[in-house]
Design an enzyme around this catalytic site. Structure first.
Site, PDB file in Angstrom:
ATOM      1  N   ASP A 167      -6.734  13.415 -26.314  1.00 10.09           N
ATOM      2  CA  ASP A 167      -6.138  12.081 -26.282  1.00 10.09           C
ATOM      3  C   ASP A 167      -6.063  11.636 -24.830  1.00 10.09           C
ATOM      4  O   ASP A 167      -6.026  12.469 -23.914  1.00 10.09           O
ATOM      5  CB  ASP A 167      -4.739  12.085 -26.910  1.00 10.09           C
ATOM      6  CG  ASP A 167      -4.308  10.698 -27.368  1.00 10.09           C
ATOM      7  OD1 ASP A 167      -4.544  10.362 -28.546  1.00 10.09           O
ATOM      8  OD2 ASP A 167      -3.758   9.935 -26.549  1.00 10.09           O
ATOM      9  N   ARG A 204       6.056  -4.176 -24.717  1.00  9.42           N
ATOM     10  CA  ARG A 204       5.907  -2.775 -24.318  1.00  9.42           C
ATOM     11  C   ARG A 204       6.045  -2.572 -22.813  1.00  9.42           C
ATOM     12  O   ARG A 204       6.551  -1.535 -22.372  1.00  9.42           O
ATOM     13  CB  ARG A 204       4.570  -2.225 -24.809  1.00  9.42           C
ATOM     14  CG  ARG A 204       4.485  -2.189 -26.325  1.00  9.42           C
ATOM     15  CD  ARG A 204       3.283  -1.441 -26.814  1.00  9.42           C
ATOM     16  NE  ARG A 204       3.226  -1.425 -28.279  1.00  9.42           N
ATOM     17  CZ  ARG A 204       2.319  -0.780 -28.980  1.00  9.42           C
ATOM     18  NH1 ARG A 204       1.379  -0.075 -28.351  1.00  9.42           N
ATOM     19  NH2 ARG A 204       2.331  -0.826 -30.296  1.00  9.42           N
TER      20      ARG A 204
END
Length: 298
Positions: free
Chosen positions: A162, A53
């Protein structure tokens, strides 16, 4: 900015044959930042995931090593990249009506008296914690609209939070691929979604649903600005990434934010632990209710 790569010994990379060397020191630095910033525990077994990632970020930034990347995210100038790192390493698996038994419980057990309460002028508040790109809070909104199509006229609101601001922006836009809305029950899909425009393959969720949801950034291990209580909280498939003590703290902080009789929905691999266990009673599969106002000690 002048970044000085840390010295590295040959052969100390965690990923064999990789484009960039990720040393144990680099991994420990990244893991420490993730724990401090987001409460996420990264064991060394996650090294391949971290590499895959973050290697994209190294290419984008034109950096030559993970040592340089660590130097950047630890620097005063690295705040923006720390947020990019958090977003890259945060799991954002989500879909509409995921774990459908929760939405059936919400529809049949929680919402009917709340809709009557709203019709008589009462306040209804629901929270989707770790909402990712919006499918969860919009599933909540669609469940509300199925019972009360005129819900936007009343004091009914869904807070969607979030840590990843990119995911929040996606949620606010309310645009999804046809494959993403396939899990929405046909009657709801036909009523509350429409093609975005003639040139887009995406579908936009109706304004009635969008108007019920407020997307806000929030770190579950940071400060929670909310003062009012919620009739239901969805906190699913996120605390599993925290260590045991952090999990207990998160559950304990949620209990005072639940109205009496309020529901807490958690992920299928999670369990409520710590002081919150004494305040919450099981009410179904990974579903809990606050039975009454109980003081938590310890």
């Amino acid at each position: 900015m002048n970044l000085r790569p840390r010295p590295r010994r040959e052969g100390d990379g965690l990923i064999d044959g990789a484009e960039y060397v990720l040393t144990r020191e680099d991994f420990r630095t990244i893991a420490r930042i993730m724990r401090e910033e987001a409460g996420i525990a990264l064991p060394e077994s996650k090294a391949t995931l971290v590499y895959s990632r973050l290697a994209k970020r190294l290419r984008t930034l034109g950096l030559g090593s993970f040592a340089e990347y660590c130097e950047l995210v630890e620097s005063q100038q690295g705040g923006a990249e720390r947020q990019e790192m958090l977003g890259a390493l945060t799991t954002n698996v989500t879909r509409f009506f995921r774990e459908p038994h929760h939405f059936e419980h919400l529809r049949s057990r929680i919402l009917p008296p709340l809709m009557a309460h709203a019709r008589s002028g009462g306040r209804v508040r629901l929270w989707s914690a770790a909402c990712s790109s919006g499918q969860e809070p919009y599933s909540i909104a669609l469940t509300v609209l199925a019972l009360l199509p005129e819900a936007p006229r009343f004091d009914i609101r869904i807070l969607a939070t979030d840590i990843d601001r990119t995911m929040l922006a996606t949620g606010r836009a309310g645009l999804y691929e046809a494959s993403e809305i396939a899990a929405v029950p046909p009657e709801l899909r036909e009523r509350w979604f429409e093609p975005a425009n003639n040139n887009s393959p995406k579908f936009r969720i109706a304004e009635a649903a969008r108007s019920l949801v407020a997307f806000r950034p929030l770190n579950l291990i940071g400060t929670w600005p909310m003062r009012g209580r919620f009739n239901a909280i969805f906190c699913r498939n996120v605390v599993i990434y925290f260590d045991d003590e952090t999990q207990k703290q998160v559950w304990a902080r949620m209990v005072p934010l639940l109205e009496e009789g309020g529901a807490l929905y958690i992920g299928h691999s999670e369990r409520v632990s710590g002081p919150a266990e004494r305040a919450l009673g099981n009410d179904g599969i990974t579903t809990y209710r606050l039975a009454g106002a109980r003081e938590m000690r310890g």
